[in-house]
Design a protein around this motif. Structure first.
Motif, PDB file in Angstrom:
ATOM      1  N   ALA A 200       0.219  -1.214  -0.529  1.00  0.00           N
ATOM      2  CA  ALA A 200      -0.164  -0.009  -0.185  1.00  0.00           C
ATOM      3  C   ALA A 200       1.517   1.068   0.052  1.00  0.00           C
ATOM      4  O   ALA A 200       1.232   1.552   1.078  1.00  0.00           O
ATOM      5  CB  ALA A 200      -1.075  -0.395   1.191  1.00  0.00           C
ATOM      6  N   GLN A 201       0.677   2.356  -0.780  1.00  0.00           N
ATOM      7  CA  GLN A 201       0.887   3.806  -0.563  1.00  0.00           C
ATOM      8  C   GLN A 201       0.275   4.560  -0.713  1.00  0.00           C
ATOM      9  O   GLN A 201       0.714   4.898   0.142  1.00  0.00           O
ATOM     10  CB  GLN A 201       2.004   3.908  -2.546  1.00  0.00           C
ATOM     11  CG  GLN A 201       2.872   3.284  -2.894  1.00  0.00           C
ATOM     12  CD  GLN A 201       3.772   2.453  -2.091  1.00  0.00           C
ATOM     13  OE1 GLN A 201       4.783   3.992  -2.029  1.00  0.00           O
ATOM     14  NE2 GLN A 201       4.288   1.618  -2.357  1.00  0.00           N
ATOM     15  N   ALA A 202      -1.224   4.035  -0.236  1.00  0.00           N
ATOM     16  CA  ALA A 202      -1.834   4.976  -0.226  1.00  0.00           C
ATOM     17  C   ALA A 202      -1.625   4.983   2.091  1.00  0.00           C
ATOM     18  O   ALA A 202      -1.322   4.220   2.303  1.00  0.00           O
ATOM     19  CB  ALA A 202      -3.660   4.859  -0.108  1.00  0.00           C
ATOM     20  N   PRO A 203      -2.681   5.693   2.240  1.00  0.00           N
ATOM     21  CA  PRO A 203      -2.901   5.780   4.294  1.00  0.00           C
ATOM     22  C   PRO A 203      -3.372   4.441   4.409  1.00  0.00           C
ATOM     23  O   PRO A 203      -4.293   3.902   4.430  1.00  0.00           O
ATOM     24  CB  PRO A 203      -3.541   6.699   4.507  1.00  0.00           C
ATOM     25  CG  PRO A 203      -3.666   7.827   3.400  1.00  0.00           C
ATOM     26  CD  PRO A 203      -3.337   7.013   2.289  1.00  0.00           C
ATOM     27  N   ALA A 204      -2.518   3.993   5.799  1.00  0.00           N
ATOM     28  CA  ALA A 204      -2.438   2.292   6.320  1.00  0.00           C
ATOM     29  C   ALA A 204      -1.937   2.715   7.095  1.00  0.00           C
ATOM     30  O   ALA A 204      -0.116   3.122   7.071  1.00  0.00           O
ATOM     31  CB  ALA A 204      -2.278   1.699   5.411  1.00  0.00           C
TER      32      ALA A 204
ATOM     33  N   SER B  60      -7.292  -4.450   9.080  1.00  0.00           N
ATOM     34  CA  SER B  60      -7.370  -2.974  10.084  1.00  0.00           C
ATOM     35  C   SER B  60      -6.440  -2.297   9.497  1.00  0.00           C
ATOM     36  O   SER B  60      -5.489  -2.142   9.884  1.00  0.00           O
ATOM     37  CB  SER B  60      -7.522  -3.717  11.331  1.00  0.00           C
ATOM     38  OG  SER B  60      -6.471  -4.566  11.413  1.00  0.00           O
ATOM     39  N   GLU B  61      -7.493  -1.057   9.881  1.00  0.00           N
ATOM     40  CA  GLU B  61      -6.430   0.756   9.844  1.00  0.00           C
ATOM     41  C   GLU B  61      -5.962   0.846   8.700  1.00  0.00           C
ATOM     42  O   GLU B  61      -4.938   1.499   8.725  1.00  0.00           O
ATOM     43  CB  GLU B  61      -5.773   0.153  11.205  1.00  0.00           C
ATOM     44  CG  GLU B  61      -6.504  -0.177  12.460  1.00  0.00           C
ATOM     45  CD  GLU B  61      -4.661   0.323  13.491  1.00  0.00           C
ATOM     46  OE1 GLU B  61      -4.450   0.811  13.629  1.00  0.00           O
ATOM     47  OE2 GLU B  61      -4.559  -0.976  14.818  1.00  0.00           O
ATOM     48  N   TYR B  62      -6.805   0.547   7.592  1.00  0.00           N
ATOM     49  CA  TYR B  62      -6.292   0.424   6.125  1.00  0.00           C
ATOM     50  C   TYR B  62      -7.056   1.778   6.072  1.00  0.00           C
ATOM     51  O   TYR B  62      -8.309   2.235   5.973  1.00  0.00           O
ATOM     52  CB  TYR B  62      -6.770  -0.519   5.012  1.00  0.00           C
ATOM     53  CG  TYR B  62      -5.599  -1.635   5.035  1.00  0.00           C
ATOM     54  CD1 TYR B  62      -5.376  -1.376   3.902  1.00  0.00           C
ATOM     55  CD2 TYR B  62      -5.092  -2.274   6.705  1.00  0.00           C
ATOM     56  CE1 TYR B  62      -4.710  -2.495   3.720  1.00  0.00           C
ATOM     57  CE2 TYR B  62      -4.448  -2.891   5.900  1.00  0.00           C
ATOM     58  CZ  TYR B  62      -3.411  -3.199   5.176  1.00  0.00           C
ATOM     59  OH  TYR B  62      -2.714  -4.247   4.544  1.00  0.00           O
TER      60      TYR B  62
ATOM     61  N   GLY C 177     -10.122   8.972   1.747  1.00  0.00           N
ATOM     62  CA  GLY C 177      -9.163   8.606   1.454  1.00  0.00           C
ATOM     63  C   GLY C 177      -8.406   7.843   2.592  1.00  0.00           C
ATOM     64  O   GLY C 177      -6.581   7.996   1.973  1.00  0.00           O
ATOM     65  N   GLN C 178      -8.612   8.552   3.811  1.00  0.00           N
ATOM     66  CA  GLN C 178      -7.828   8.523   4.568  1.00  0.00           C
ATOM     67  C   GLN C 178      -7.698   7.274   6.183  1.00  0.00           C
ATOM     68  O   GLN C 178      -8.484   6.748   5.296  1.00  0.00           O
ATOM     69  CB  GLN C 178      -7.624  10.329   5.858  1.00  0.00           C
ATOM     70  CG  GLN C 178      -8.041  10.564   4.768  1.00  0.00           C
ATOM     71  CD  GLN C 178      -6.513  11.229   4.689  1.00  0.00           C
ATOM     72  OE1 GLN C 178      -5.046  11.516   5.528  1.00  0.00           O
ATOM     73  NE2 GLN C 178      -5.871  11.231   2.958  1.00  0.00           N
ATOM     74  N   ALA C 179      -7.182   6.464   6.530  1.00  0.00           N
ATOM     75  CA  ALA C 179      -6.848   5.942   7.221  1.00  0.00           C
ATOM     76  C   ALA C 179      -6.684   6.086   8.935  1.00  0.00           C
ATOM     77  O   ALA C 179      -7.105   7.283   8.964  1.00  0.00           O
ATOM     78  CB  ALA C 179      -5.779   5.224   7.312  1.00  0.00           C
TER      79      ALA C 179
ATOM     80  N   THR D  99     -11.689  -0.740   9.511  1.00  0.00           N
ATOM     81  CA  THR D  99     -11.419  -2.048   8.872  1.00  0.00           C
ATOM     82  C   THR D  99     -12.277  -2.773   7.583  1.00  0.00           C
ATOM     83  O   THR D  99     -13.876  -1.691   7.271  1.00  0.00           O
ATOM     84  CB  THR D  99     -11.939  -3.206  10.187  1.00  0.00           C
ATOM     85  OG1 THR D  99     -11.543  -2.957  10.904  1.00  0.00           O
ATOM     86  CG2 THR D  99     -11.599  -4.301   9.075  1.00  0.00           C
ATOM     87  N   CYS D 100     -11.850  -2.849   6.288  1.00  0.00           N
ATOM     88  CA  CYS D 100     -12.126  -3.551   5.648  1.00  0.00           C
ATOM     89  C   CYS D 100     -12.197  -5.602   5.183  1.00  0.00           C
ATOM     90  O   CYS D 100     -11.565  -5.369   6.242  1.00  0.00           O
ATOM     91  CB  CYS D 100     -11.395  -3.082   3.541  1.00  0.00           C
ATOM     92  SG  CYS D 100     -11.780  -1.559   3.778  1.00  0.00           S
ATOM     93  N   GLY D 101     -13.078  -5.880   5.206  1.00  0.00           N
ATOM     94  CA  GLY D 101     -12.807  -6.903   4.860  1.00  0.00           C
ATOM     95  C   GLY D 101     -12.187  -7.915   3.614  1.00  0.00           C
ATOM     96  O   GLY D 101     -12.132  -7.360   2.630  1.00  0.00           O
ATOM     97  N   LEU D 102     -11.641  -9.118   3.437  1.00  0.00           N
ATOM     98  CA  LEU D 102     -11.029 -10.497   1.786  1.00  0.00           C
ATOM     99  C   LEU D 102     -12.062 -11.208   2.512  1.00  0.00           C
ATOM    100  O   LEU D 102     -13.106 -11.800   3.458  1.00  0.00           O
ATOM    101  CB  LEU D 102     -10.107 -10.442   2.337  1.00  0.00           C
ATOM    102  CG  LEU D 102      -8.896  -9.275   2.193  1.00  0.00           C
ATOM    103  CD1 LEU D 102      -7.047 -10.172   2.606  1.00  0.00           C
ATOM    104  CD2 LEU D 102      -8.627  -8.759   1.435  1.00  0.00           C
ATOM    105  N   SER D 103     -12.945 -11.668   1.431  1.00  0.00           N
ATOM    106  CA  SER D 103     -13.921 -12.834   1.028  1.00  0.00           C
ATOM    107  C   SER D 103     -12.880 -13.940   0.305  1.00  0.00           C
ATOM    108  O   SER D 103     -11.906 -13.232  -1.238  1.00  0.00           O
ATOM    109  CB  SER D 103     -14.934 -12.377   0.640  1.00  0.00           C
ATOM    110  OG  SER D 103     -15.993 -11.704   1.818  1.00  0.00           O
ATOM    111  N   VAL D 104     -13.750 -15.461   0.322  1.00  0.00           N
ATOM    112  CA  VAL D 104     -12.471 -15.741   0.016  1.00  0.00           C
ATOM    113  C   VAL D 104     -13.526 -17.036  -0.300  1.00  0.00           C
ATOM    114  O   VAL D 104     -14.182 -17.584   1.211  1.00  0.00           O
ATOM    115  CB  VAL D 104     -11.208 -16.752   0.382  1.00  0.00           C
ATOM    116  CG1 VAL D 104     -11.032 -17.974  -0.252  1.00  0.00           C
ATOM    117  CG2 VAL D 104     -10.445 -15.647   0.518  1.00  0.00           C
TER     118      VAL D 104
END
Length: 263
Positions: free
Chosen positions: A21-25, A168-170, A247-249, A254-259
């Motif tokens: 990640a280059q954007a805030p995290a 989390s925190e992204y 666009g901030q952290a 929190t964002c989620g991932l799904s599989v």
């Protein structure tokens, strides 16, 4: 702060580290806003998903458990992804459904199902949808999220998946950058999968001992840049709302991932 694992890009608590990640995290987390892994009763989760969402018509509770276990086993078998299974993991079923308008689909089917499941499981508390005016035509899949693959898959058949609140925190831009660097079976979570996870485990955001995070629908772009939709606890109640992220952290986000099974 989370300890880094040898099995990058996930730490020992299942958090995805923002290596791409280059954007805030936030590079490290003090784990102030956290979720707790619920006990998963597959028969009860299946019954809720079937009763409230109409999912699980072709996938019974035994098959649900088997497919979810297979997803976790595959992730554990890969040293690069094994550590995500140390974090919170919520199995869900997506109904077979063609999604023509994501906002309308959430309004008409998924958000009411979340509310019914939450209030059935926690009758002393309430679910409130604070969004006024409906979502019809207001939500679109972000091209770099991989979420279109999930929506296409549920258009063909019922699908079992696991939801991991691992980003989390992204900021949302950072979540998009990070998911692009993960193995292709990791999809940024949006509306249908986050809702299905909250139906499967209605108390996910109900914490009496500490503070839970806000859950963004990170894969979905809204009608205005810098504005997103999310689930959030309000006391012990559950809410759905929109707010600016610009666009901030934030430590709270929190964002989620799904599989999905078979991917």
């Amino acid at each position: 702060m989370a300890a880094a694992s040898d099995a990058l890009p996930f730490d020992d608590f299942g958090r995805c580290l923002p290596t791409a990640a280059q954007a805030p995290a936030h590079p490290r987390s003090r784990r102030y806003f956290t979720l707790q892994q619920p006990d998963i009763d597959y028969a009860a989760s299946h019954a809720r998903l079937q009763r409230h969402l109409g999912a699980g018509e072709t996938v019974n509770a035994t098959v649900f458990a088997e497919r979810a276990a297979a997803i976790l086993a595959r992730l554990k078998a890969d040293p690069a992804t094994a550590a995500i299974t140390r974090g919170v993991a919520i199995p869900f079923i997506l109904p077979r459904l063609a999604v023509d308008d994501m906002g309308r689909t959430l309004d008409e089917r998924f958000l009411p199902a979340v509310g019914r499941a939450f209030e059935e499981a926690h009758p002393d508390y309430r679910f409130t949808n604070h969004n006024v005016g409906g979502l019809d035509g207001r939500l679109h899949i972000r091209p770099d999220s991989r979420h279109a693959g999930l929506v296409d898959a549920m258009g063909q058949a019922e699908r079992v998946g696991i939801y991991f609140p691992a980003l989390s925190e992204y900021s949302i831009p950072a979540a998009l950058e990070q998911v692009s660097a993960l193995p292709r079976h990791f999809l940024l979570a949006g509306g249908v999968d986050t809702c299905a996870a909250l139906i499967s485990a209605p108390g996910l955001l109900l914490r009496t001992d500490t503070y839970p995070p806000l859950l963004w629908l990170g894969a979905l772009a809204s009608e205005q840049p810098g504005i997103g939709y999310h689930f959030e606890a309000y006391g012990y109640n559950l809410t759905f709302n929109r707010r600016a992220h610009l666009g901030q952290a934030a430590e709270y986000w929190t964002c989620g991932l799904s599989v999905l099974d078979g991917d």
